[in-house]
Motif scaffolding. Structure first.
Motif, PDB file in Angstrom:
ATOM      1  N   GLN A  32       0.839  -1.205   0.000  1.00 23.74           N
ATOM      2  CA  GLN A  32       0.000   0.000   0.000  1.00 23.74           C
ATOM      3  C   GLN A  32       0.870   1.250   0.000  1.00 23.74           C
ATOM      4  OE1 GLN A  32      -2.949   0.000   3.107  1.00 23.74           O
ATOM      5  NE2 GLN A  32      -3.547   2.130   2.727  1.00 23.74           N
ATOM      6  N   TYR A  33       1.986   1.188   0.730  1.00 29.04           N
ATOM      7  CA  TYR A  33       2.900   2.332   0.805  1.00 29.04           C
ATOM      8  C   TYR A  33       3.414   2.707  -0.587  1.00 29.04           C
ATOM      9  CZ  TYR A  33       7.179   4.972   1.616  1.00 29.04           C
ATOM     10  OH  TYR A  33       8.159   5.924   1.562  1.00 29.04           O
ATOM     11  N   PHE A  34       3.899   1.711  -1.337  1.00 27.04           N
ATOM     12  CA  PHE A  34       4.458   2.015  -2.658  1.00 27.04           C
ATOM     13  C   PHE A  34       3.368   2.370  -3.665  1.00 27.04           C
ATOM     14  CE2 PHE A  34       8.174  -0.159  -0.831  1.00 27.04           C
ATOM     15  CZ  PHE A  34       9.131   0.809  -1.110  1.00 27.04           C
ATOM     16  N   ASN A  35       2.170   1.816  -3.487  1.00 27.86           N
ATOM     17  CA  ASN A  35       1.050   2.252  -4.334  1.00 27.86           C
ATOM     18  C   ASN A  35       0.764   3.734  -4.122  1.00 27.86           C
ATOM     19  OD1 ASN A  35       0.790  -0.334  -5.325  1.00 27.86           O
ATOM     20  ND2 ASN A  35      -1.060  -0.833  -4.154  1.00 27.86           N
ATOM     21  N   GLU A  36       0.748   4.146  -2.855  1.00 23.88           N
ATOM     22  CA  GLU A  36       0.471   5.561  -2.547  1.00 23.88           C
ATOM     23  C   GLU A  36       1.603   6.459  -3.044  1.00 23.88           C
ATOM     24  OE1 GLU A  36      -0.142   5.409   1.653  1.00 23.88           O
ATOM     25  OE2 GLU A  36      -2.204   4.655   1.478  1.00 23.88           O
ATOM     26  N   GLN A  37       2.837   6.005  -2.885  1.00 21.39           N
ATOM     27  CA  GLN A  37       3.981   6.806  -3.326  1.00 21.39           C
ATOM     28  C   GLN A  37       3.994   6.990  -4.841  1.00 21.39           C
ATOM     29  OE1 GLN A  37       6.701   8.258  -1.339  1.00 21.39           O
ATOM     30  NE2 GLN A  37       5.004   7.972   0.101  1.00 21.39           N
ATOM     31  N   SER A  38       3.555   5.972  -5.561  1.00 18.01           N
ATOM     32  CA  SER A  38       3.637   6.013  -7.024  1.00 18.01           C
ATOM     33  C   SER A  38       2.351   6.536  -7.666  1.00 18.01           C
ATOM     34  CB  SER A  38       3.918   4.618  -7.569  1.00 18.01           C
ATOM     35  OG  SER A  38       2.829   3.746  -7.293  1.00 18.01           O
ATOM     36  N   GLY A  39       1.236   6.499  -6.914  1.00 16.04           N
ATOM     37  CA  GLY A  39      -0.043   6.889  -7.483  1.00 16.04           C
ATOM     38  C   GLY A  39      -0.597   5.868  -8.458  1.00 16.04           C
ATOM     39  N   ARG A  40      -0.150   4.621  -8.345  1.00 16.25           N
ATOM     40  CA  ARG A  40      -0.644   3.551  -9.216  1.00 16.25           C
ATOM     41  C   ARG A  40      -0.530   2.227  -8.455  1.00 16.25           C
ATOM     42  NH1 ARG A  40       1.974   5.308 -13.889  1.00 16.25           N
ATOM     43  NH2 ARG A  40       3.313   6.834 -12.886  1.00 16.25           N
ATOM     44  N   GLN A  41      -1.028   1.144  -9.038  1.00 19.88           N
ATOM     45  CA  GLN A  41      -0.918  -0.162  -8.400  1.00 19.88           C
ATOM     46  C   GLN A  41       0.326  -0.860  -8.925  1.00 19.88           C
ATOM     47  OE1 GLN A  41      -5.200  -1.329  -9.255  1.00 19.88           O
ATOM     48  NE2 GLN A  41      -4.870  -2.352  -7.289  1.00 19.88           N
ATOM     49  N   LEU A  42       1.222  -1.206  -8.013  1.00 18.70           N
ATOM     50  CA  LEU A  42       2.478  -1.857  -8.380  1.00 18.70           C
ATOM     51  C   LEU A  42       2.454  -3.312  -7.921  1.00 18.70           C
ATOM     52  CD1 LEU A  42       5.028   0.939  -7.356  1.00 18.70           C
ATOM     53  CD2 LEU A  42       3.968   0.551  -9.602  1.00 18.70           C
ATOM     54  N   PHE A  43       2.925  -4.195  -8.788  1.00 16.35           N
ATOM     55  CA  PHE A  43       2.962  -5.628  -8.496  1.00 16.35           C
ATOM     56  C   PHE A  43       4.408  -6.091  -8.652  1.00 16.35           C
ATOM     57  CE2 PHE A  43      -1.212  -4.459  -9.976  1.00 16.35           C
ATOM     58  CZ  PHE A  43      -2.057  -5.091  -9.071  1.00 16.35           C
ATOM     59  N   PHE A  44       5.050  -6.391  -7.524  1.00 14.20           N
ATOM     60  CA  PHE A  44       6.475  -6.705  -7.514  1.00 14.20           C
ATOM     61  C   PHE A  44       6.685  -8.209  -7.660  1.00 14.20           C
ATOM     62  CE2 PHE A  44       5.948  -2.787  -5.024  1.00 14.20           C
ATOM     63  CZ  PHE A  44       6.858  -1.948  -5.651  1.00 14.20           C
ATOM     64  N   LYS A  45       7.311  -8.630  -8.757  1.00 15.88           N
ATOM     65  CA  LYS A  45       7.629 -10.035  -8.995  1.00 15.88           C
ATOM     66  C   LYS A  45       8.949 -10.348  -8.300  1.00 15.88           C
ATOM     67  CE  LYS A  45       7.155 -14.068 -11.202  1.00 15.88           C
ATOM     68  NZ  LYS A  45       6.508 -15.162 -10.445  1.00 15.88           N
ATOM     69  N   ALA A  46       8.891 -11.159  -7.240  1.00 12.07           N
ATOM     70  CA  ALA A  46      10.007 -11.281  -6.295  1.00 12.07           C
ATOM     71  C   ALA A  46      11.036 -12.316  -6.731  1.00 12.07           C
ATOM     72  CB  ALA A  46       9.465 -11.597  -4.903  1.00 12.07           C
ATOM     73  N   GLU A  47      11.771 -11.991  -7.797  1.00 13.34           N
ATOM     74  CA  GLU A  47      12.859 -12.872  -8.233  1.00 13.34           C
ATOM     75  C   GLU A  47      14.075 -12.794  -7.301  1.00 13.34           C
ATOM     76  OE1 GLU A  47      13.076 -15.168 -11.175  1.00 13.34           O
ATOM     77  OE2 GLU A  47      11.010 -14.994 -10.475  1.00 13.34           O
ATOM     78  N   ASN A  48      14.041 -11.871  -6.345  1.00 19.52           N
ATOM     79  CA  ASN A  48      15.058 -11.881  -5.283  1.00 19.52           C
ATOM     80  C   ASN A  48      14.940 -13.134  -4.416  1.00 19.52           C
ATOM     81  OD1 ASN A  48      12.545 -10.538  -4.486  1.00 19.52           O
ATOM     82  ND2 ASN A  48      13.523 -10.183  -2.506  1.00 19.52           N
ATOM     83  N   LEU A  49      13.779 -13.804  -4.480  1.00 16.51           N
ATOM     84  CA  LEU A  49      13.560 -15.046  -3.734  1.00 16.51           C
ATOM     85  C   LEU A  49      13.798 -16.286  -4.604  1.00 16.51           C
ATOM     86  CD1 LEU A  49      10.303 -14.071  -1.793  1.00 16.51           C
ATOM     87  CD2 LEU A  49      12.686 -13.883  -1.033  1.00 16.51           C
TER      88      LEU A  49
END
Length: 334
Positions: A32-49
């Motif tokens: 929710q934090y990054f959605n609010e910061q960006s003004g859009r819906q962000l979906f992070f694909k976690a290839e770090n995992l």
């Protein structure tokens, strides 16, 4: 497929069947934090995992397992890498039961060297130039008859990386855009190939470190970089290759948006730090670069639902990026 002239969705689906037992289906995380910061819906694909800590396990596994399918008597594999691809190829070789040699430039961090060795690979050091890496790798291949696993410029590698998009579009079917870090171009080529056939209205947008200058080459339709190619200086040590590949570049010209998002070291350091703090995920600066792009005003406002590929989470915890960038504060995100 390594000798074919292109890669298609069917190749990517075959790659997925080949590698799925050996790689993770990584989660998509939202904030929710990054959605609010960006003004859009962000979906992070976690290839770090992902296995070995980065998306590279997908391409390396597909390439190595394809090599073994075509030539069951192959003596082993060799590659050149300063980190993530080396770990991934060493892991893939272990899965396939093959010997592995990784050529790394002098000065490669001991953390990365130790990680590569931990998968059972032999390390050979070379001079820190693209030419030395290629020549040393070729010499090892000639001497040992090992097959070369190219970090990005191989259709089997590209198809393996494209499996990211198969998963992401199942997890979030209605994306407007996907942001992808670009170095040699293997990951973005594979993703763009899958997206073009599965959801052509979704834009695939390249994110680069300051100094790469991919945009002018894409708009010109030819590679404008210096010859011989060089490495660029950037905190995103997974994205130091200035020139995209001979095989990958035409795919980028055809399928990737001509406008490239460029991120400075300060911006990526700040985004990496903020992602650690707010999302509780360890990502490396190459992934922080894409987070910074998602939060920047470079992204067109009409793109509302945006996939963000977190390409990896491998970094030296004794050399944190926000300390290297002069203690870049969160306000540097811009």
């Amino acid at each position: 497929m390594g000798t074919m002239s292109k890669v298609c969705l069917e190749d990517i689906r075959l790659a997925y069947q080949r590698i799925k037992l050996h790689v993770h289906r990584t989660p998509v995380i939202t904030s929710q934090y990054f959605n609010e910061q960006s003004g859009r819906q962000l979906f992070f694909k976690a290839e770090n995992l992902q296995k070995t800590g980065s998306f590279k396990a997908r391409g390396a596994c597909n390439c190595v397992l394809s090599i073994k399918e075509r030539n069951p008597l192959v003596s082993g594999v060799v590659t050149h890498s300063s980190g993530n691809h080396g770990q991934a190829t060493a892991y893939a070789a272990r899965v396939a039961g093959l010997a592995c040699t990784v050529v790394v430039p002098r000065g490669t961090s001991e953390v990365k060297a130790d990680a590569i060795r931990s998968y059972g690979a032999e390390l050979i050091y070379c001079e820190p130039t693209p030419l030395s890496r290629h020549e040393t790798c070729a010499a090892v291949a000639a001497e040992t008859r090992a097959a070369v696993v190219h970090p990005y410029d191989d259709y089997d590698t590209i198809a393996g990386q494209g499996t990211i998009a198969l998963e992401l579009l199942e997890q979030v079917p209605d994306l407007d855009a996907i942001l992808v870090a670009v170095s040699g171009g293997g990951m973005i080529s594979g993703i763009a190939t899958a997206v073009n056939e599965l959801r052509p209205e979704c834009k695939v947008i390249a994110v680069e470190p300051d100094g790469k200058h991919l945009g002018p080459s894409l708009r010109a339709g030819r590679r404008l970089w210096l010859d011989p190619p060089r490495f660029i200086s950037t905190l995103a040590d997974g994205c130091t290759t200035q020139q995209c590949g001979r095989l990958t570049f035409p795919i980028l010209c055809r399928l990737v948006e001509p406008t490239v998002l460029t991120v400075t070291d300060d911006q990526m350091a700040a985004a990496t730090r903020r992602f650690w703090q707010r999302a509780k995920h360890v990502i490396e600066p190459s992934a922080g670069m894409v987070v910074a792009a998602a939060l920047s005003d470079q992204l067109p406002a009409e793109l509302r639902r945006v996939g963000v590929v977190l390409c990896g989470g491998n970094l030296d915890l004794d050399r944190l990026p926000w300390l290297s960038a002069g203690g870049a504060a969160p306000h540097a995100l811009g």
